[in-house]
Design a protein around this motif. Sequence first.
Motif, PDB file in Angstrom:
ATOM      1  N   THR A  87      12.133  12.888 -12.616  1.00  0.00           N
ATOM      2  CA  THR A  87      11.254  11.874 -13.201  1.00  0.00           C
ATOM      3  C   THR A  87      10.398  12.439 -14.325  1.00  0.00           C
ATOM      4  O   THR A  87       9.948  11.691 -15.196  1.00  0.00           O
ATOM      5  N   THR A 133      13.231  14.635  -7.125  1.00  0.00           N
ATOM      6  CA  THR A 133      12.855  13.419  -7.855  1.00  0.00           C
ATOM      7  C   THR A 133      11.487  13.565  -8.506  1.00  0.00           C
ATOM      8  O   THR A 133      11.283  13.145  -9.646  1.00  0.00           O
ATOM      9  N   ILE A 134      10.526  14.121  -7.786  1.00  0.00           N
ATOM     10  CA  ILE A 134       9.185  14.320  -8.314  1.00  0.00           C
ATOM     11  C   ILE A 134       8.744  15.741  -8.000  1.00  0.00           C
ATOM     12  O   ILE A 134       9.451  16.496  -7.315  1.00  0.00           O
ATOM     13  N   LYS A 188       9.209   9.303  -2.781  1.00  0.00           N
ATOM     14  CA  LYS A 188       9.079   7.844  -2.847  1.00  0.00           C
ATOM     15  C   LYS A 188      10.471   7.218  -2.733  1.00  0.00           C
ATOM     16  O   LYS A 188      11.385   7.571  -3.478  1.00  0.00           O
ATOM     17  N   SER A 194      16.553   4.732  -6.852  1.00  0.00           N
ATOM     18  CA  SER A 194      16.903   4.431  -8.243  1.00  0.00           C
ATOM     19  C   SER A 194      17.592   5.613  -8.912  1.00  0.00           C
ATOM     20  O   SER A 194      18.597   5.446  -9.621  1.00  0.00           O
ATOM     21  N   THR A 196      11.842   5.443  -5.939  1.00  0.00           N
ATOM     22  CA  THR A 196      12.202   6.411  -6.978  1.00  0.00           C
ATOM     23  C   THR A 196      13.493   7.134  -6.634  1.00  0.00           C
ATOM     24  O   THR A 196      14.397   7.265  -7.470  1.00  0.00           O
TER      25      THR A 196
END
Length: 738
Positions: free
Chosen positions: A647, A531-532, A672, A678, A675
């Motif tokens: 992201t 995600t990140i 997170k 979603s 995040t």
Amino acid sequence: MVMPLLKRYGFALNRYKWVGLATFVSVLGISSLFAIQPPPEDKFKSEGVLVQNNPVVSFTTTGVELQQQGQGIITEEFLLADILLERVAEQLTSQGLAINPSEIRNNTNVNIKTAGAEQGGVLQSVNVSYTADDREKAEAVLSVLFQGMVELSRVTNRARLGTIVTALNERLPEIEAELRAAEQALEAYDRLEGPAIQAALDGSLLSAISSSQNQRRQNLIALAGIEAQMQSLQAQLGLSPEAAYASSALSADPILAQLRANIYEAESQLKLLSQDLRPAHPTMVELQKNLDAYDQLLRERAAEIIGGGSNLAAIPSAEVIRQNSNLDPARAELAFQLVDLKNQREALITQQEVLRQSEVQLRDSYARLPNKQLERDRLAQQVALKRALYDQVQAKRIDAQAAEAETVSSLSVASPPSTAEVPAEEVNPVVVMLIGALVGLGLGGGFIFLLNMLDPTIRIFEDLEKLFEDQDIPLLGLVPQVSPQRGEPVLITDPNHPSGDIYERIRSNLQISGVELSDGKIPKVVLITSTIAQEGKTSTAYNLAIATARSGKRTLIIEMDFKNPSQAWRLGVQPDEDAVVEPLRFYGGRLSDPVKMVPDVANLYVVPGVGPQRNSAAVIDSSEMDRFLKDVKARFDFVVVDAPDLTGSNDAILLEPKTDGMVVVARPGYTKKPTLTSILEQLEEKDDLQVLGAIVNAAKLPVTGVRRYEETLAVGEAHGGYTSQPSDKIPATIPVDF
């Protein structure tokens, strides 16, 4: 459930320990300030009792009700009303005691005692006390306060009485108007329906109905007799009543009699002369003309008599008229009787119809009589109710006006104020500080818990497991966090690294998950993303490829992170410097072979990245990229695509359709929750994207394999075997999340 919660709170305690410590110290300091305060001075409390005031004699009902209601509104808010406290403060100021209303309210205590429910909650007593630092002040304030409470009750009762009188005066005209309207409605109804109701009540309506029925029966009998006589006369005359009327009228006319004689004479002459003369003889023609004229005159006269007028078609022929108009006196008398009987019958029939209609009206009036009576009773009841209400309001108004003379207070002083000294309570400083310490610990722990709840970062791997389970995403494996004391490298280039077994299990789970999710097909090209940044997707991709290569499969790592430089140097492979400038020629094989062999791991190959690139989407969607991916898929047994995080760009979403599925990497302490949730929901909504599973990287859990690896390193160093020092080609301090 308890252990993950304790672990989560332990991480929060380690992160926010200074917040908890500051809260604890602050509360403890405040409690210390209270503990070192000097003991308070002694106070003086003045107490007194108010009771309900029962008047000796009350001549009015309103006065008694006001007394009872006045006792019912005795509350602490009423006795300590703002207007009362302001008046008390003004009076005390005039006596030389400067005191404000708020001070009076804060130092006054009111205790209202009422009887039990079996006695209706009747007021028994009101205990009032006032605390001050001076005896005379306490007693003076309470005395003035008692006077104000008694006077406030009296003024309130009088104001309530005035309100009642005003409301009654305002209501009375409307009630009187309603009474007058009801009386007028009853009077109008009596004028309209009164006679009918009275006729029904005294029996005249029933008598009229009975009389009508009797008359109709008598008429029926008379009609039967007339019908019999008419049938007898018709049989004797052989004429109907209408024909008898016409015959009698024609027979009585002298002109018709003369015309009949002339016609008879003309016919006689024609009959006599017809023997000697022909019909064309002038005499015969003249006689025939005279006869026709007599016939025409006869018909016209008959029309005048029987009412035919000029309509001669309705008049019978001359022969019929001569026959019907030649009645002898006896038959003429019978004809007159038949006509008279016909007239009587028609008169009786008309009378019967009139009697029938009259009887219907009488019966209808009789049938509606109950409704009329009910309507009158309702109107009379309305008049009675309005009159009763009017009389009650009048009586209440007179009673309320009379009650003004006996309006008194609902309270009276039963026990005058008496003052006593109240020793101040001393507080143990140790107890105060102990309570402050406990409160500080509670607040500090609460603040830490609150900050932990507000933190969006997932700190423990159990929460990641639960999140992936809720999203129906298979968890392929947990990669434990290595011990940082030994400078443990992330890449499992060492064949004895314990994490090799972990990545081997991840590879097996990936194949199982791919078979279940991809219609029985084993995934061959797998995209690794997160995600990140800093979640360890690149190290996971490298180690998964290394574990697959060690299993004997030709494995390829493709670096597709076009936002960052290549990390292939960590495997001992140097990227092509021209590839960054011309990426399409690089993937097309026109610069050099993009596939590089890893020197230290057998069966492992790598395609270094060409980043950073400004327009990475153009590179991904190019035909050179499509041909390159088809070529490597045919050449290698397993391909790992190291894609950028989700992201930072949409590159991973664009690359996924070119692969067999996606693997999402997460890391406690970095991922997170909002995040990740979603992104997973967005991926689930896209039907053309396939998520094969998830990997939790750097999970803090007790793994025996890590211990065995550390023990193996120690044994190797003791026997001169392999060492834990990293290779010269691999930096000694490789971060776990590159």
